[in-house]
Design a protein around this motif. Structure first.
Motif, PDB file in Angstrom:
ATOM      1  N   UNK A  22       4.261  10.105   7.370  1.00 27.11           N
ATOM      2  CA  UNK A  22       3.833  10.029   5.978  1.00 27.11           C
ATOM      3  C   UNK A  22       2.409   9.477   5.889  1.00 27.11           C
ATOM      4  N   UNK A  54       4.185   1.761  -0.160  1.00 28.72           N
ATOM      5  CA  UNK A  54       5.557   2.246  -0.310  1.00 28.72           C
ATOM      6  C   UNK A  54       6.542   1.268   0.299  1.00 28.72           C
ATOM      7  N   UNK A  78       3.156  14.836  -4.651  1.00 31.52           N
ATOM      8  CA  UNK A  78       1.983  14.576  -3.830  1.00 31.52           C
ATOM      9  C   UNK A  78       1.331  15.890  -3.408  1.00 31.52           C
ATOM     10  N   UNK A  98      -5.929   5.570  -6.289  1.00 31.51           N
ATOM     11  CA  UNK A  98      -6.168   4.716  -7.446  1.00 31.51           C
ATOM     12  C   UNK A  98      -6.380   3.272  -7.000  1.00 31.51           C
ATOM     13  N   UNK A  99      -5.596   2.864  -6.016  1.00 32.74           N
ATOM     14  CA  UNK A  99      -5.663   1.478  -5.567  1.00 32.74           C
ATOM     15  C   UNK A  99      -6.790   1.247  -4.566  1.00 32.74           C
ATOM     16  N   UNK A 147      -3.118  -2.650   2.412  1.00 32.68           N
ATOM     17  CA  UNK A 147      -2.782  -2.053   1.116  1.00 32.68           C
ATOM     18  C   UNK A 147      -1.882  -0.844   1.285  1.00 32.68           C
ATOM     19  N   UNK A 175      -0.693  17.593  -6.155  1.00 27.68           N
ATOM     20  CA  UNK A 175      -2.019  17.016  -6.302  1.00 27.68           C
ATOM     21  C   UNK A 175      -3.025  17.709  -5.382  1.00 27.68           C
ATOM     22  N   UNK A 176      -2.649  17.859  -4.121  1.00 26.09           N
ATOM     23  CA  UNK A 176      -3.535  18.514  -3.158  1.00 26.09           C
ATOM     24  C   UNK A 176      -3.744  19.974  -3.522  1.00 26.09           C
ATOM     25  N   UNK A 211      -0.211  12.020   6.660  1.00 23.21           N
ATOM     26  CA  UNK A 211      -0.402  12.970   5.562  1.00 23.21           C
ATOM     27  C   UNK A 211      -1.195  12.321   4.434  1.00 23.21           C
ATOM     28  N   UNK A 267     -10.144  -8.179  -2.914  1.00 26.17           N
ATOM     29  CA  UNK A 267     -11.291  -7.892  -2.054  1.00 26.17           C
ATOM     30  C   UNK A 267     -12.323  -8.998  -2.190  1.00 26.17           C
ATOM     31  N   UNK A 302       2.216   9.869  -4.314  1.00 27.50           N
ATOM     32  CA  UNK A 302       1.789   8.860  -3.355  1.00 27.50           C
ATOM     33  C   UNK A 302       0.279   8.854  -3.161  1.00 27.50           C
ATOM     34  N   UNK A 303      -0.282  10.059  -2.993  1.00 28.63           N
ATOM     35  CA  UNK A 303      -1.708  10.158  -2.720  1.00 28.63           C
ATOM     36  C   UNK A 303      -2.527   9.576  -3.856  1.00 28.63           C
ATOM     37  N   UNK A 304      -2.109   9.931  -5.070  1.00 25.43           N
ATOM     38  CA  UNK A 304      -2.850   9.501  -6.235  1.00 25.43           C
ATOM     39  C   UNK A 304      -2.795   7.992  -6.360  1.00 25.43           C
ATOM     40  N   UNK A 305      -1.619   7.463  -6.130  1.00 19.01           N
ATOM     41  CA  UNK A 305      -1.402   6.028  -6.179  1.00 19.01           C
ATOM     42  C   UNK A 305      -2.328   5.342  -5.173  1.00 19.01           C
ATOM     43  N   UNK A 324      -4.713  13.472   2.829  1.00 15.39           N
ATOM     44  CA  UNK A 324      -4.866  13.747   1.398  1.00 15.39           C
ATOM     45  C   UNK A 324      -6.003  12.922   0.798  1.00 15.39           C
ATOM     46  N   UNK A 343       9.520  14.012  -5.250  1.00 20.52           N
ATOM     47  CA  UNK A 343       8.433  13.059  -5.019  1.00 20.52           C
ATOM     48  C   UNK A 343       7.413  13.643  -4.053  1.00 20.52           C
ATOM     49  N   UNK A 369     -10.227  13.420  -1.503  1.00 21.79           N
ATOM     50  CA  UNK A 369     -10.871  12.704  -2.604  1.00 21.79           C
ATOM     51  C   UNK A 369     -12.085  11.937  -2.120  1.00 21.79           C
ATOM     52  N   UNK A 423     -11.482   0.953  -5.329  1.00 27.12           N
ATOM     53  CA  UNK A 423     -12.416  -0.179  -5.346  1.00 27.12           C
ATOM     54  C   UNK A 423     -12.764  -0.719  -3.963  1.00 27.12           C
ATOM     55  N   UNK A 424     -11.920  -0.430  -2.977  1.00 19.26           N
ATOM     56  CA  UNK A 424     -12.185  -0.973  -1.643  1.00 19.26           C
ATOM     57  C   UNK A 424     -13.113  -0.059  -0.850  1.00 19.26           C
ATOM     58  N   UNK A 474      -8.231  -4.269   5.265  1.00 21.93           N
ATOM     59  CA  UNK A 474      -7.740  -4.278   3.876  1.00 21.93           C
ATOM     60  C   UNK A 474      -6.980  -2.978   3.587  1.00 21.93           C
TER      61      UNK A 474
END
Lengths: 342, 287
Positions: free
Chosen positions: A218, A161, B228, A129-130, A156, B231-232, A221, B28, A123-126, A225, B224, A229, A133-134, A152
């Protein structure tokens, strides 16, 4: 619900953070107090980051800002964002889920498969990734305002999810469609909207509330996470100065940003990353408590065997007693019959 | 057949997701970039085609490195951690479940509540406290029980696995308790007990077999959750795994390859499990 101690405690914690946050800003403005060194008997003892003391209960950060003040100011952003994201997600997912169960019965298999693919993407990576750019400040600085970016991001993250939640609700609603009372309602001429409103929704209200709470947790969290990054709520300020570049910074004082930007200080001054995470943990605990209290007030858990039995017996006793009193009444009614008839 | 459909759509979903940043970038800027999106997807798939020749620009060394032999090492380390932690979590969850099933109802309730609140700990806090504890122990006793960060070519196992396993273990435990309790109410348990079998025997032999199937199907969510967390974990322990690799060289191609690297093993695991269970149940009453 308001009589459950669990719910009350959880609610108190959350409203303390939220209310405190607004109150702090109203009383002292949105810049926390700053201190550059601590003196003791005229000698400088400690420079920033200052460890927790009486005056500064949670210590200060590397620039001397009071950490408690920062946390209090930032609380509202994090909590409101988490609540908003989860609410928006539910708002989109609930109608979609019902529609899926009502009109797309056949297509549910492949929609489920498509949503299932999200289960394999962390989930975090997703999210990172999205959202990259914002939230990442481009070379020339942001072209939009902080509130636009927050909006935004909220949208998003809510969509992130949403398919999984929608499929979950759809499956649950499809199960309810097989119930006899739904068939009965349909036979009596109820249309789909009425069935959804009057039969499916009331049945699922408690489950939806629990789902909402889980989404809030969720979201907390994932926000934490993301900050690892260096993607903070409302955007990341990056200094592109080649010589004296500051580390990436959060624009608001929201909690996950406070954690993410100080994570490297864990060994030298552990209070810096530890307290923001602790505050996030407390909020999550508060939501958990509220959920538990809510469930207890609705008593969704299967009633215990012994209590159910006891209740049955009580009803039988009451019936027998009532029966007896009825009989007594009859008797009484019978005896004074004659005088009345006279 | 059903599995094939699921597989195809899962793959399709992952591929569709890999092009999302293009869409979001357009969003955006206030426009819908559908043609660019499809173009980006096509470019990703075409770029990947001769898998052996695909290269990534490494940010640290600023050099093109071939993806394929390099990525294998990262993938294996990550998967090792993931499955070790999953195994540990399942083992302890089941052990604790059986132990608590032997207790009285009141004690059970208390344990359940305590664990319920433990579950609300964020994984970040768990990892940070573990690292601080290691440092504190080292300062006190001069014994380094585990390294808290990976340096060049070194592999650490037990502390990351422990951190990764703790929260899934609590989740699985709760799941197990729920299914075991449902199972406990069924008739055959009463029959077995009335025939004079001991509680431990009934739990281990009869309930376990039936409950574990249901736990297996529900544990997908836990995996799942663990992805996550992994990753952390890799970030905080500086573990050279697939997640860190992905973060360092983020591009649609790397994203796709990395996601597939753990999608395939997990999908395989669950498909085989499902097949085995279904074969086992054939001819008997369906659950």
């Amino acid at each position: 619900m308001w009589k459950q101690p669990y719910f009350l405690v959880g609610f108190a914690i959350l409203s303390f953070f939220l209310g405190g946050s607004f109150l702090y800003e109203w009383l002292w403005g949105n810049v926390p107090r700053q201190i550059f060194f601590v003196t003791e008997n005229g000698r400088t003892v400690e420079g920033p980051p200052i460890s927790p003391k009486w005056n500064f209960p949670l210590g200060t950060d590397q620039y001397g800002y009071d950490l408690l003040g920062k946390l209090m100011i930032g609380g509202k952003y994090t909590i409101l964002a988490a609540l908003a994201i989860a609410a928006l997600r539910m708002l989109i997912a609930v109608p979609l889920g019902y529609m899926m169960a009502t009109y797309l019965q056949r297509q549910r298999a492949w929609i489920g498969g498509l949503a299932d693919s999200l289960h394999y993407i962390p989930l975090t990576l997703f999210a990172a990734y999205i959202l990259y750019p914002v939230l990442w400040m481009p070379l020339g600085g942001f072209t939009n305002t902080i509130w636009e970016r927050i909006a935004i991001q909220v949208v998003l993250m809510a969509l992130l999810t949403m398919p999984i939640v929608a499929v979950l609700i759809g499956n649950e609603a499809a199960l309810l469609y097989r119930q006899e009372y739904v068939t009965a309602a349909r036979v009596l001429g109820a249309g789909e909207p009425r069935i959804i409103r009057k039969h499916l929704y009331p049945q699922m209200r408690e489950k939806l509330a629990v789902l909402y709470g889980q989404q809030v947790i969720e979201t907390f969290i994932v926000l934490a996470h993301l900050s690892l990054l260096n993607l903070f709520l409302g955007g990341t300020k990056i200094s592109y100065d080649p010589m004296f570049s500051d580390p990436p910074m959060s624009i608001s004082f929201e909690w996950s940003g406070l954690f993410g930007s100080t994570f490297r200080y864990l060994q030298g001054s552990p209070w810096l990353p530890l307290f923001p995470v602790l505050f996030i943990a407390l909020s999550i605990l508060a939501v958990t408590l509220m959920l538990e209290g809510y469930l207890r007030s609705k008593d969704i858990q299967a009633p215990k065997k012994s209590s159910a039995l006891a209740q049955d017996e009580a009803i039988v006793d009451w019936n027998r007693e009532q029966l007896r009193s009825r009989m007594v009444l009859l008797k009484n009614a019978e005896t004074p019959k004659n005088p009345h008839n006279l | 057949m059903k599995l094939m459909i699921k597989f195809v759509f899962s793959v399709l979903g992952i591929v569709l997701v890999s092009g999302f940043p293009v869409l979001i970038g357009g969003l955006v800027a206030g426009e819908l970039r559908l043609t660019e999106y499809i173009g980006a997807l096509e470019a990703v798939l075409r770029g990947l085609w001769p898998l052996q020749e695909f290269t990534v620009l490494n940010m640290r060394t600023n050099r093109e490195i071939p993806l394929f032999p390099t990525i294998g090492e990262y993938i294996i380390y990550s998967l090792e951690l993931l499955f070790l932690a999953f195994a540990v979590a399942i083992f302890f969850a089941i052990t604790f479940t059986v132990l608590t099933m032997l207790l009285k109802e009141k004690a059970r309730q208390r344990i359940k509540m305590a664990l319920y609140f433990l579950e609300s700990l964020p994984d970040l806090l768990v990892i940070m406290l573990a690292q601080l504890a290691v440092i504190a122990i080292y300062l006190q006793t001069n014994v380094l029980i585990s390294k808290i960060a990976v340096v060049q070519g070194d592999h650490i196992y037990w502390l990351p696995v422990l951190c990764l396993a703790l929260l899934p273990m609590i989740q699985l435990y709760r799941l197990c308790m729920l299914t075991f309790r449902d199972e406990e109410r069924k008739m055959y348990i009463e029959l077995a007990r009335s025939l004079g079998f001991s509680k431990v025997f009934v739990i281990w032999v009869h309930m376990f077999r039936n409950a574990i199937i249901s736990v297996f199907f529900q544990s997908k969510k836990t995996i799942w959750f663990m992805l996550s967390n992994l990753f952390v974990l890799e970030l905080m322990f500086n573990i050279p795994g697939i997640m860190l690799f992905m973060k360092d060289n983020i591009s649609p191609e790397v994203f796709l390859v990395s996601i597939f690297s753990f999608f395939l093993p997990i999908f395989l695991l669950y498909s085989i499990g499902e097949w085995l269970v279904l074969r086992h149940l054939r001819g008997k009453e369906a659950i």
